[in-house]
Design a protein around this motif. Sequence first.
Motif, short mmCIF file in Angstrom:
data_model
loop_
_atom_site.label_atom_id
_atom_site.label_comp_id
_atom_site.label_asym_id
_atom_site.label_seq_id
_atom_site.Cartn_x
_atom_site.Cartn_y
_atom_site.Cartn_z
N TRP A 70 0.82 -1.21 0.00
CA TRP A 70 0.00 0.00 0.00
C TRP A 70 0.86 1.26 0.00
O TRP A 70 0.57 2.22 -0.73
N ASP A 117 -6.29 -4.72 -3.44
CA ASP A 117 -6.94 -4.60 -2.14
C ASP A 117 -7.84 -5.80 -1.84
O ASP A 117 -8.73 -5.72 -1.00
N ARG A 136 -8.12 -7.44 2.01
CA ARG A 136 -8.42 -6.63 3.19
C ARG A 136 -9.22 -7.43 4.23
O ARG A 136 -9.98 -8.34 3.89
#
Length: 319
Positions: free
Chosen positions: A198, A215, A218
């Motif tokens: 990130w 992503d 997550r």
Amino acid sequence: MPILYCDPWRAQYFQDVQCPDDATIPIKDWQAWSLFPNHSWIYDKLAVARSQGMDAAPHGVIPPYYPVFSKPIINLRNMGAGSLAIPDEATYRVSLQPGHFWSTLLTGRHVSTDAAILNGEIAWCRHATGITLDGGTFEHWHIHKEVMPELEGYLGTWASKHLAGYTGMTNFETIGGKIIEVHLRFTDQWPDLYGAGWVDAMVRLYSEKRWEFDDSQRQDQYSVVLWGSHGRSYRYPSAACTARVKAEPGVVSVQQTFHENLTPSLHSNPPGGFRLAIVNTNDLEAGRRALKILNEGILASSEQGDGSTRSSMVQLSSL
């Protein structure tokens, strides 16, 4: 390094990141205000309120109804300082302050949203909510796996209108779906919880004007805070104590959030406590266990240093 972190306990998140010299990335609001003059108006919280059609005006203008909420129009060091709810006109008149304003008193969920903005459009975002204690402190922050489509739609519409031409990170604070504060930077307390790669993606946003980040992994994560009482000095726990905390299953990182050799009153803290440490974790109970270990370690080191008693520590309900 062009990532302008100031607090040494945040260095762990950025020190091994490759960042081009021509990409300057702010961590603090006062840095962002200087770096982005075309969009620094967003630090005017009265303007942000009025941009959403909320009732709001500077102190001196009598509100048409009560309760209202009052706070400084601009405060780059501690955005929540000087804030209070005003229940009636008598309280309003004795609370008048230069440079403050009142606005609609919002209710509902208080959410902090970090967003990657690409020319005014949201390319990525992640939401967090805080579990509050007394005096402006938080027991922990919950960084949510879930998306919040209604809120994301509202923020996206606002950003496309008011942040056109801006590329970089933005943090939105909302209550009940309305924006109360905007920051031209991200939350530097938990970048490690957003997932591997990130920070590199964030650097590319500034240096290459593009957003590319996987992503898909997550999960719900937590940033848990240890508070002490005001009016005394603290010392770091032993290296063995810190190593034990980092070895706890589920713990991602540890921050010891004070300077041993700096006068305590010069630290920026809320009225309810002196922030001693933060544990970022994939498991809330693991974070709380880690805080217990840090609590004892800081107590032991501090007592050896100045003979203070254990009663000066704030014992959180979770500990």
